[in-house]
Structure formats: C-alpha cells, structure tokens
Scaffold this motif. Structure first.
Motif, PDB file in Angstrom:
ATOM      1  N   LEU A 161       0.839  -1.193   0.000  1.00 44.71           N
ATOM      2  CA  LEU A 161       0.000   0.000   0.000  1.00 44.71           C
ATOM      3  C   LEU A 161       0.873   1.242   0.000  1.00 44.71           C
ATOM      4  O   LEU A 161       2.039   1.197   0.397  1.00 44.71           O
ATOM      5  N   SER A 162       0.306   2.352  -0.448  1.00 45.31           N
ATOM      6  CA  SER A 162       1.019   3.622  -0.326  1.00 45.31           C
ATOM      7  C   SER A 162       1.015   4.047   1.142  1.00 45.31           C
ATOM      8  O   SER A 162       0.146   3.641   1.925  1.00 45.31           O
ATOM      9  N   LYS A 163       1.984   4.879   1.495  1.00 46.36           N
ATOM     10  CA  LYS A 163       2.041   5.370   2.873  1.00 46.36           C
ATOM     11  C   LYS A 163       0.773   6.147   3.242  1.00 46.36           C
ATOM     12  O   LYS A 163       0.210   5.911   4.325  1.00 46.36           O
ATOM     13  N   PRO A 164       0.277   7.063   2.390  1.00 44.29           N
ATOM     14  CA  PRO A 164      -0.966   7.761   2.747  1.00 44.29           C
ATOM     15  C   PRO A 164      -2.147   6.810   2.934  1.00 44.29           C
ATOM     16  O   PRO A 164      -2.989   7.025   3.808  1.00 44.29           O
ATOM     17  N   ASN A 165      -2.209   5.764   2.106  1.00 46.62           N
ATOM     18  CA  ASN A 165      -3.299   4.796   2.244  1.00 46.62           C
ATOM     19  C   ASN A 165      -3.196   4.068   3.581  1.00 46.62           C
ATOM     20  O   ASN A 165      -4.192   3.875   4.283  1.00 46.62           O
ATOM     21  N   LEU A 166      -1.985   3.657   3.956  1.00 44.53           N
ATOM     22  CA  LEU A 166      -1.792   2.993   5.244  1.00 44.53           C
ATOM     23  C   LEU A 166      -2.211   3.909   6.394  1.00 44.53           C
ATOM     24  O   LEU A 166      -2.893   3.476   7.337  1.00 44.53           O
ATOM     25  N   LEU A 167      -1.817   5.168   6.307  1.00 41.39           N
ATOM     26  CA  LEU A 167      -2.115   6.110   7.400  1.00 41.39           C
ATOM     27  C   LEU A 167      -3.607   6.438   7.499  1.00 41.39           C
ATOM     28  O   LEU A 167      -4.052   6.970   8.528  1.00 41.39           O
ATOM     29  N   TYR A 168      -4.355   6.124   6.468  1.00 41.20           N
ATOM     30  CA  TYR A 168      -5.809   6.239   6.543  1.00 41.20           C
ATOM     31  C   TYR A 168      -6.368   5.249   7.572  1.00 41.20           C
ATOM     32  O   TYR A 168      -7.349   5.539   8.261  1.00 41.20           O
ATOM     33  N   TYR A 169      -5.719   4.071   7.652  1.00 40.20           N
ATOM     34  CA  TYR A 169      -6.193   3.026   8.560  1.00 40.20           C
ATOM     35  C   TYR A 169      -5.570   3.136   9.950  1.00 40.20           C
ATOM     36  O   TYR A 169      -6.243   2.878  10.957  1.00 40.20           O
ATOM     37  N   PHE A 170      -4.299   3.462   9.991  1.00 44.40           N
ATOM     38  CA  PHE A 170      -3.581   3.586  11.261  1.00 44.40           C
ATOM     39  C   PHE A 170      -2.773   4.883  11.220  1.00 44.40           C
ATOM     40  O   PHE A 170      -1.940   5.056  10.332  1.00 44.40           O
ATOM     41  N   PRO A 171      -2.990   5.804  12.149  1.00 44.17           N
ATOM     42  CA  PRO A 171      -2.348   7.119  12.073  1.00 44.17           C
ATOM     43  C   PRO A 171      -0.852   7.115  12.368  1.00 44.17           C
ATOM     44  O   PRO A 171      -0.176   8.109  12.125  1.00 44.17           O
ATOM     45  N   SER A 172      -0.321   6.008  12.904  1.00 43.89           N
ATOM     46  CA  SER A 172       1.092   5.982  13.293  1.00 43.89           C
ATOM     47  C   SER A 172       1.550   4.540  13.456  1.00 43.89           C
ATOM     48  O   SER A 172       0.733   3.612  13.543  1.00 43.89           O
ATOM     49  N   LYS A 173       2.868   4.363  13.533  1.00 47.46           N
ATOM     50  CA  LYS A 173       3.366   3.009  13.791  1.00 47.46           C
ATOM     51  C   LYS A 173       3.028   2.595  15.224  1.00 47.46           C
ATOM     52  O   LYS A 173       2.857   1.405  15.505  1.00 47.46           O
ATOM     53  N   GLU A 174       2.903   3.572  16.139  1.00 41.91           N
ATOM     54  CA  GLU A 174       2.498   3.248  17.515  1.00 41.91           C
ATOM     55  C   GLU A 174       1.116   2.599  17.534  1.00 41.91           C
ATOM     56  O   GLU A 174       0.880   1.637  18.272  1.00 41.91           O
ATOM     57  N   ALA A 175       0.202   3.130  16.707  1.00 41.50           N
ATOM     58  CA  ALA A 175      -1.150   2.570  16.661  1.00 41.50           C
ATOM     59  C   ALA A 175      -1.139   1.129  16.168  1.00 41.50           C
ATOM     60  O   ALA A 175      -1.856   0.266  16.703  1.00 41.50           O
ATOM     61  N   MET A 176      -0.336   0.847  15.151  1.00 39.65           N
ATOM     62  CA  MET A 176      -0.231  -0.527  14.648  1.00 39.65           C
ATOM     63  C   MET A 176       0.379  -1.451  15.696  1.00 39.65           C
ATOM     64  O   MET A 176      -0.094  -2.575  15.917  1.00 39.65           O
ATOM     65  N   HIS A 177       1.441  -0.985  16.342  1.00 37.24           N
ATOM     66  CA  HIS A 177       2.134  -1.778  17.352  1.00 37.24           C
ATOM     67  C   HIS A 177       1.202  -2.105  18.507  1.00 37.24           C
ATOM     68  O   HIS A 177       1.124  -3.255  18.966  1.00 37.24           O
ATOM     69  N   GLN A 178       0.477  -1.111  18.999  1.00 35.67           N
ATOM     70  CA  GLN A 178      -0.429  -1.334  20.121  1.00 35.67           C
ATOM     71  C   GLN A 178      -1.583  -2.250  19.746  1.00 35.67           C
ATOM     72  O   GLN A 178      -2.017  -3.081  20.558  1.00 35.67           O
ATOM     73  N   THR A 179      -2.065  -2.143  18.510  1.00 36.89           N
ATOM     74  CA  THR A 179      -3.129  -3.039  18.057  1.00 36.89           C
ATOM     75  C   THR A 179      -2.651  -4.490  18.034  1.00 36.89           C
ATOM     76  O   THR A 179      -3.363  -5.403  18.471  1.00 36.89           O
ATOM     77  N   LEU A 180      -1.442  -4.706  17.546  1.00 39.84           N
ATOM     78  CA  LEU A 180      -0.879  -6.058  17.520  1.00 39.84           C
ATOM     79  C   LEU A 180      -0.697  -6.607  18.932  1.00 39.84           C
ATOM     80  O   LEU A 180      -1.047  -7.759  19.205  1.00 39.84           O
ATOM     81  N   LEU A 181      -0.132  -5.798  19.826  1.00 36.34           N
ATOM     82  CA  LEU A 181       0.106  -6.257  21.193  1.00 36.34           C
ATOM     83  C   LEU A 181      -1.207  -6.571  21.906  1.00 36.34           C
ATOM     84  O   LEU A 181      -1.313  -7.567  22.622  1.00 36.34           O
ATOM     85  N   ALA A 182      -2.209  -5.718  21.712  1.00 34.16           N
ATOM     86  CA  ALA A 182      -3.503  -5.947  22.353  1.00 34.16           C
ATOM     87  C   ALA A 182      -4.134  -7.238  21.863  1.00 34.16           C
ATOM     88  O   ALA A 182      -4.719  -8.003  22.644  1.00 34.16           O
ATOM     89  N   GLY A 183      -4.008  -7.496  20.563  1.00 32.16           N
ATOM     90  CA  GLY A 183      -4.565  -8.724  20.013  1.00 32.16           C
ATOM     91  C   GLY A 183      -3.817  -9.969  20.437  1.00 32.16           C
ATOM     92  O   GLY A 183      -4.380 -11.070  20.488  1.00 32.16           O
ATOM     93  N   LEU A 184      -2.543  -9.793  20.766  1.00 32.37           N
ATOM     94  CA  LEU A 184      -1.695 -10.932  21.135  1.00 32.37           C
ATOM     95  C   LEU A 184      -1.888 -11.368  22.571  1.00 32.37           C
ATOM     96  O   LEU A 184      -1.713 -12.542  22.901  1.00 32.37           O
ATOM     97  N   LEU A 185      -2.242 -10.441  23.446  1.00 29.84           N
ATOM     98  CA  LEU A 185      -2.185 -10.703  24.880  1.00 29.84           C
ATOM     99  C   LEU A 185      -3.011 -11.909  25.304  1.00 29.84           C
ATOM    100  O   LEU A 185      -2.507 -12.805  25.985  1.00 29.84           O
ATOM    101  N   ASP A 186      -4.294 -11.961  24.915  1.00 31.88           N
ATOM    102  CA  ASP A 186      -5.144 -13.070  25.332  1.00 31.88           C
ATOM    103  C   ASP A 186      -4.606 -14.402  24.831  1.00 31.88           C
ATOM    104  O   ASP A 186      -4.609 -15.406  25.551  1.00 31.88           O
ATOM    105  N   THR A 187      -4.134 -14.411  23.590  1.00 31.34           N
ATOM    106  CA  THR A 187      -3.559 -15.636  23.028  1.00 31.34           C
ATOM    107  C   THR A 187      -2.324 -16.058  23.808  1.00 31.34           C
ATOM    108  O   THR A 187      -2.118 -17.247  24.084  1.00 31.34           O
ATOM    109  N   TRP A 188      -1.502 -15.079  24.174  1.00 34.27           N
ATOM    110  CA  TRP A 188      -0.242 -15.370  24.843  1.00 34.27           C
ATOM    111  C   TRP A 188      -0.458 -15.929  26.249  1.00 34.27           C
ATOM    112  O   TRP A 188       0.306 -16.765  26.722  1.00 34.27           O
ATOM    113  N   LEU A 189      -1.510 -15.450  26.917  1.00 30.74           N
ATOM    114  CA  LEU A 189      -1.757 -15.879  28.290  1.00 30.74           C
ATOM    115  C   LEU A 189      -2.625 -17.130  28.382  1.00 30.74           C
ATOM    116  O   LEU A 189      -2.684 -17.761  29.434  1.00 30.74           O
TER     117      LEU A 189
END
Length: 209
Positions: free
Chosen positions: A47-75
């Motif tokens: 995807l283009s960078k502007p297209n990606l930023l339409y879905y997630f405003p920052s790399k922090e947002a992507m990182h936090q989404t991944l970590l949040a989704g991982l937690l229940d599975t991990w525990l």
C-alpha cells in the motif's frame, strides 16, 4: 457487528487492515519497534504510505493493536493450567502448548520479546495488570502441589521462567537453532525439542525423580 453510530467496514477495508497488521507483524518482529518504519510497513503491505495512514495514524497505533490482540492468546496456555489436574501432566501440557506457539506463531513471539527487551514501553501496564496476577495465581497452585508432595520441591516462578525460556527460544532464536542443529533436524527442530523438553521436565517434576 459495528459499534452503534459507526459504519461497518467494507470488505476492502477489512482486507487492507488485515494486510497492514500482517505486514506490521513482519516488520516489528524483525526490526523491533524502534527499528521499524511506516514506510517499511506500507511497502510490505503493498500500500502507499498515505493509504496505510488512513487506517492507522502511526506506527504506535499498529504496534499497540498487535500487542492488544496478542495478549489473550499469549496468556491462554497459562490460564488453562488446571488446579484439579495431575500436576506433572498439567505442567508438561503447559510447556507443550508454549512450544507449539513458538512453532505456529514465531513472529508474535519475537514481537513480544522485542517489546520486553526495549523495556516494555507499551506493555508495562499490561504486564502488571494481567500477567503478574495470573503468574501469581498459577505459582501458588504449583507451590501447593509441591507442598503436598505431588511435585518435587521447586521454585514455582523460576519453573515458569524456565518453561518460557526453553520454549520461546525456538522462535526468538530460530536462525541460531537451525544453524547449529545437525542437518537432519534443522528443517524441523520441534519434534526432538518436544521430546527433550518433556523428558527433562518430567524428571525434574516427579516426586523422587
């Protein structure tokens, strides 16, 4: 179902979100949070960078989404340790589930490891609020089994740490594992790893073992 007041995502939006998170998982697990860039993730997602930023405003947002989704599975494997079960088999089953996660989810393991190695800036609160109480609960169960003579004397927290270290090693240090092993095992180290871990822990856990 979409939340009240919001429109359900279209199929293409769902597809792009999934592609972005899959690409982000690749990039974060390989480079860590600090080494990853939005440009790298956009390129990996196709995807283009502007297209990606339409879905997630920052790399922090992507990182936090991944970590949040991982937690229940991990525990989940630790939550599944049953106080009413056979102590040795329950712990061996936990170790087996953790090893299987390293086989099936190596990127997620490295994402988690990279976050912790960097001081857990996005996970510290979660570790204190969710991981520690769960480990305290299961450590008390293990200590009770040991006190009742159903397990050999051991330190329950260090037992859990040992399981983490032995099982997650196969995901976090995959290249090293496959480089060092004899060629016949390097293609798939997990069958022998499973046998080794079960044998080692069974001898350590069984009373009088």
């Amino acid at each position: 179902m979409a939340a009240k007041g919001t429109r359900p995502r279209t199929r293409i939006q769902q597809k792009n979100t999934s592609a972005i998170l899959d690409a982000a998982l690749d990039v974060f697990s390989a480079n860590g949070f600090r080494g990853a860039t939005v440009d790298q993730i956009a390129k990996a997602a196709g995807l283009s960078k502007p297209n990606l930023l339409y879905y997630f405003p920052s790399k922090e947002a992507m990182h936090q989404t991944l970590l949040a989704g991982l937690l229940d599975t991990w525990l989940a494997p630790l939550r599944a340790l049953d106080p009413e079960g056979d102590p040795v088999e329950e712990i061996l089953s936990y170790a087996g589930r953790k090893l299987e996660m390293s086989r099936e989810m190596p990127r997620e393991s490295r994402l988690f490891a990279n976050e912790v190695l960097q001081g857990a800036p996005n996970l510290e609160g979660v570790l204190k609020a969710h991981l520690k109480p769960l480990v305290d609960e299961k450590a008390a169960v293990i200590a009770g089994w040991s006190a009742d003579g159903r397990l050999a004397p051991l330190h329950p927290y260090h037992l859990i740490f040992s399981i983490w270290a032995l099982t997650q090693h196969y995901a976090d240090f995959d290249v090293q594992v496959r480089t060092v092993l004899p060629e016949i095992e390097a293609g798939d180290p997990f069958p022998e790893a499973s046998r080794h871990i079960e044998t080692m822990f069974r001898k350590m856990l069984e009373p009088g073992g």
